[in-house]
Design a protein around this motif. Structure first.
Motif, PDB file in Angstrom:
ATOM      1  N   ALA A 177      94.426  76.017 104.890  1.00 27.79           N
ATOM      2  CA  ALA A 177      93.075  76.372 105.303  1.00 27.79           C
ATOM      3  C   ALA A 177      92.240  75.145 105.640  1.00 27.79           C
ATOM      4  CB  ALA A 177      92.398  77.184 104.203  1.00 27.79           C
ATOM      5  N   LEU A 178      92.587  74.001 105.032  1.00 28.09           N
ATOM      6  CA  LEU A 178      91.820  72.773 105.264  1.00 28.09           C
ATOM      7  C   LEU A 178      92.466  71.843 106.274  1.00 28.09           C
ATOM      8  CD1 LEU A 178      90.799  71.895 101.582  1.00 28.09           C
ATOM      9  CD2 LEU A 178      89.277  72.684 103.403  1.00 28.09           C
ATOM     10  N   ARG A 179      93.535  72.264 106.903  1.00 33.13           N
ATOM     11  CA  ARG A 179      94.307  71.313 107.710  1.00 33.13           C
ATOM     12  C   ARG A 179      93.532  70.789 108.901  1.00 33.13           C
ATOM     13  NH1 ARG A 179      98.890  74.084 111.381  1.00 33.13           N
ATOM     14  NH2 ARG A 179      97.713  75.829 112.253  1.00 33.13           N
ATOM     15  N   LEU A 180      92.691  71.604 109.534  1.00 38.89           N
ATOM     16  CA  LEU A 180      91.906  71.104 110.654  1.00 38.89           C
ATOM     17  C   LEU A 180      90.827  70.144 110.181  1.00 38.89           C
ATOM     18  CD1 LEU A 180      91.480  74.198 113.009  1.00 38.89           C
ATOM     19  CD2 LEU A 180      93.296  72.487 112.925  1.00 38.89           C
ATOM     20  N   LEU A 181      90.193  70.452 109.062  1.00 43.24           N
ATOM     21  CA  LEU A 181      89.187  69.549 108.507  1.00 43.24           C
ATOM     22  C   LEU A 181      89.821  68.233 108.052  1.00 43.24           C
ATOM     23  CD1 LEU A 181      87.264  72.270 106.522  1.00 43.24           C
ATOM     24  CD2 LEU A 181      86.249  70.850 108.309  1.00 43.24           C
ATOM     25  N   LEU A 182      91.037  68.315 107.535  1.00 42.48           N
ATOM     26  CA  LEU A 182      91.757  67.099 107.165  1.00 42.48           C
ATOM     27  C   LEU A 182      92.113  66.289 108.397  1.00 42.48           C
ATOM     28  CD1 LEU A 182      94.080  68.592 104.408  1.00 42.48           C
ATOM     29  CD2 LEU A 182      92.328  66.855 104.037  1.00 42.48           C
ATOM     30  N   ALA A 183      92.547  66.964 109.470  1.00 42.85           N
ATOM     31  CA  ALA A 183      92.897  66.259 110.706  1.00 42.85           C
ATOM     32  C   ALA A 183      91.670  65.600 111.330  1.00 42.85           C
ATOM     33  CB  ALA A 183      93.539  67.239 111.692  1.00 42.85           C
ATOM     34  N   GLU A 184      90.512  66.235 111.191  1.00 43.64           N
ATOM     35  CA  GLU A 184      89.264  65.675 111.721  1.00 43.64           C
ATOM     36  C   GLU A 184      88.641  64.666 110.766  1.00 43.64           C
ATOM     37  OE1 GLU A 184      86.800  69.058 112.400  1.00 43.64           O
ATOM     38  OE2 GLU A 184      88.280  70.042 113.688  1.00 43.64           O
ATOM     39  N   ARG A 185      89.265  64.478 109.607  1.00 42.30           N
ATOM     40  CA  ARG A 185      88.809  63.546 108.580  1.00 42.30           C
ATOM     41  C   ARG A 185      87.396  63.875 108.098  1.00 42.30           C
ATOM     42  NH1 ARG A 185      92.241  59.746 107.501  1.00 42.30           N
ATOM     43  NH2 ARG A 185      90.700  58.535 106.311  1.00 42.30           N
ATOM     44  N   LYS A 186      87.045  65.128 108.123  1.00 43.20           N
ATOM     45  CA  LYS A 186      85.804  65.583 107.489  1.00 43.20           C
ATOM     46  C   LYS A 186      86.018  65.780 105.994  1.00 43.20           C
ATOM     47  CE  LYS A 186      84.014  67.982 111.587  1.00 43.20           C
ATOM     48  NZ  LYS A 186      82.865  67.080 111.793  1.00 43.20           N
ATOM     49  N   VAL A 187      87.272  65.970 105.614  1.00 41.86           N
ATOM     50  CA  VAL A 187      87.661  66.162 104.224  1.00 41.86           C
ATOM     51  C   VAL A 187      88.883  65.300 103.960  1.00 41.86           C
ATOM     52  CG1 VAL A 187      88.531  67.822 102.528  1.00 41.86           C
ATOM     53  CG2 VAL A 187      86.715  68.501 104.102  1.00 41.86           C
ATOM     54  N   LEU A 188      88.965  64.738 102.768  1.00 38.50           N
ATOM     55  CA  LEU A 188      90.114  63.929 102.378  1.00 38.50           C
ATOM     56  C   LEU A 188      90.676  64.433 101.061  1.00 38.50           C
ATOM     57  CD1 LEU A 188      88.873  60.285 103.129  1.00 38.50           C
ATOM     58  CD2 LEU A 188      90.433  61.658 104.499  1.00 38.50           C
ATOM     59  N   ARG A 189      91.972  64.330 100.928  1.00 35.92           N
ATOM     60  CA  ARG A 189      92.647  64.641  99.663  1.00 35.92           C
ATOM     61  C   ARG A 189      92.805  63.333  98.912  1.00 35.92           C
ATOM     62  NH1 ARG A 189      94.540  68.388  95.882  1.00 35.92           N
ATOM     63  NH2 ARG A 189      96.448  67.654  94.948  1.00 35.92           N
ATOM     64  N   ARG A 190      92.176  63.215  97.749  1.00 37.66           N
ATOM     65  CA  ARG A 190      92.246  61.964  96.996  1.00 37.66           C
ATOM     66  C   ARG A 190      91.935  62.229  95.525  1.00 37.66           C
ATOM     67  NH1 ARG A 190      87.161  59.725  95.990  1.00 37.66           N
ATOM     68  NH2 ARG A 190      85.411  60.684  97.107  1.00 37.66           N
ATOM     69  N   GLN A 199      93.770  84.261 108.199  1.00 29.46           N
ATOM     70  CA  GLN A 199      93.212  84.393 106.854  1.00 29.46           C
ATOM     71  C   GLN A 199      92.363  83.192 106.440  1.00 29.46           C
ATOM     72  OE1 GLN A 199      96.530  85.104 104.262  1.00 29.46           O
ATOM     73  NE2 GLN A 199      97.073  87.058 105.197  1.00 29.46           N
ATOM     74  N   ASP A 200      92.419  82.097 107.222  1.00 26.89           N
ATOM     75  CA  ASP A 200      91.726  80.864 106.845  1.00 26.89           C
ATOM     76  C   ASP A 200      90.433  80.642 107.619  1.00 26.89           C
ATOM     77  OD1 ASP A 200      93.978  80.501 105.294  1.00 26.89           O
ATOM     78  OD2 ASP A 200      94.929  79.117 106.707  1.00 26.89           O
ATOM     79  N   VAL A 201      90.122  81.506 108.561  1.00 28.97           N
ATOM     80  CA  VAL A 201      88.962  81.281 109.431  1.00 28.97           C
ATOM     81  C   VAL A 201      87.666  81.248 108.622  1.00 28.97           C
ATOM     82  CG1 VAL A 201      87.618  82.225 111.338  1.00 28.97           C
ATOM     83  CG2 VAL A 201      90.113  82.262 111.451  1.00 28.97           C
ATOM     84  N   ALA A 202      87.473  82.219 107.736  1.00 26.49           N
ATOM     85  CA  ALA A 202      86.244  82.287 106.949  1.00 26.49           C
ATOM     86  C   ALA A 202      86.147  81.098 105.996  1.00 26.49           C
ATOM     87  CB  ALA A 202      86.184  83.602 106.173  1.00 26.49           C
ATOM     88  N   PHE A 203      87.265  80.674 105.427  1.00 27.79           N
ATOM     89  CA  PHE A 203      87.296  79.519 104.526  1.00 27.79           C
ATOM     90  C   PHE A 203      86.862  78.273 105.280  1.00 27.79           C
ATOM     91  CE2 PHE A 203      88.958  76.043 102.154  1.00 27.79           C
ATOM     92  CZ  PHE A 203      89.135  76.453 100.841  1.00 27.79           C
ATOM     93  N   ASP A 204      87.449  78.036 106.425  1.00 28.54           N
ATOM     94  CA  ASP A 204      87.116  76.865 107.240  1.00 28.54           C
ATOM     95  C   ASP A 204      85.636  76.886 107.638  1.00 28.54           C
ATOM     96  OD1 ASP A 204      88.262  74.606 109.245  1.00 28.54           O
ATOM     97  OD2 ASP A 204      86.870  75.893 110.345  1.00 28.54           O
ATOM     98  N   ARG A 205      85.141  78.049 108.049  1.00 23.91           N
ATOM     99  CA  ARG A 205      83.743  78.154 108.472  1.00 23.91           C
ATOM    100  C   ARG A 205      82.795  77.855 107.313  1.00 23.91           C
ATOM    101  NH1 ARG A 205      83.539  83.253 109.505  1.00 23.91           N
ATOM    102  NH2 ARG A 205      84.357  83.074 111.628  1.00 23.91           N
ATOM    103  N   ALA A 206      83.138  78.348 106.129  1.00 26.38           N
ATOM    104  CA  ALA A 206      82.279  78.123 104.971  1.00 26.38           C
ATOM    105  C   ALA A 206      82.181  76.639 104.626  1.00 26.38           C
ATOM    106  CB  ALA A 206      82.801  78.917 103.776  1.00 26.38           C
TER     107      ALA A 206
END
Length: 234
Positions: free
Chosen positions: A189-202, A147-154
């Motif tokens: 949905a953002l866990r891979l982007l968070l792991a790659e540090r493309k996105v941060l929670r702050r 269910q998160d594939v489209a979210f991650d791609r966007a």
């Protein structure tokens, strides 16, 4: 006829392993020793190669690395979350999991509490259910929930195109509504982007949320825009 107490048969003592022993036994990986084996052509190969081929065909189950010793206190105390996670972790990645009813019977737990724990594992991204499967299955750590594939791609396309510039907060509410990802599942949905540090929670300029990572040496877009607006016109 009255039967004398001493004549009554003594109940048999079961030698069956306890539930904890059954769960812990699932953490044992197949041994991978380099013992030579002979194939039909007469050539010698290794047991390691045979085990590798067995895992490829699915005949040798592969379990996730689980710290069984850390789970021992909860297992011994009967903590349901740890027991459900231990049972699920015993299955190979991608393998179908038993339905909640069967797992509840295996763990001697109620159907509703076990179903609740399975739902929590799905929200955290450890398991997934899809329409093409009758039951859930385990997700790899680097595998997105269907269910998160489209979210991650966007999000990735938005970052690549400059739509989401460095330092910019992600419109997670809009993205979630557009791609059918609930608010509670946005971290998944953002866990891979968070792991790659493309996105941060702050806590940023727009308040707490998820922000596009600012590359080293680059000023965030919000700060740069504010600086440009404060410059006197020449």
């Amino acid at each position: 006829m009255k039967v004398h107490e001493s004549a009554r048969p003594t109940p048999a003592v079961s030698d069956a392993p306890s539930q904890i022993e059954v769960l812990l036994s699932r953490f044992q990986r197949p041994t991978r020793t380099a013992q030579p084996v002979e194939n039909p052509s007469g050539a010698l190969t290794t047991k390691h190669r045979a085990d590798k081929a067995g895992r490829r065909s699915g005949s040798v189950p592969e379990t996730a690395p689980v710290d069984a010793l850390r789970l021992l206190p909860d297992l011994a105390a009967g903590g349901l979350p740890a027991r459900v996670r231990a049972a699920v972790s015993a299955y190979p990645y991608g393998a179908p999991l038993p339905p909640a009813k069967g797992l509840a019977r295996e763990l001697d737990g109620g159907l509703t509490p076990v179903a609740k724990e399975l739902a929590a594992l799905e929200v955290s991204g450890e398991i997934a259910t899809s329409r093409g499967r009758r039951s859930g299955y385990r997700l790899r750590p680097d595998e997105l929930h269907p269910q998160d594939v489209a979210f991650d791609r966007a999000v990735r396309e938005g970052i690549s195109s400059g739509l989401y510039a460095p330092g910019m907060p992600l419109p997670t509410g809009l993205l979630g509504s557009r791609h059918h990802v609930s608010t509670v599942c946005v971290p998944r949905a953002l866990r891979l982007l968070l792991a790659e540090r493309k996105v941060l929670r702050r806590d940023g300029t727009a308040g707490p949320g998820y922000y596009v990572t600012t590359p080293p040496g680059a000023a965030p877009v919000a700060a740069a825009s504010a600086a440009r607006e404060g410059r006197p016109r020449g």
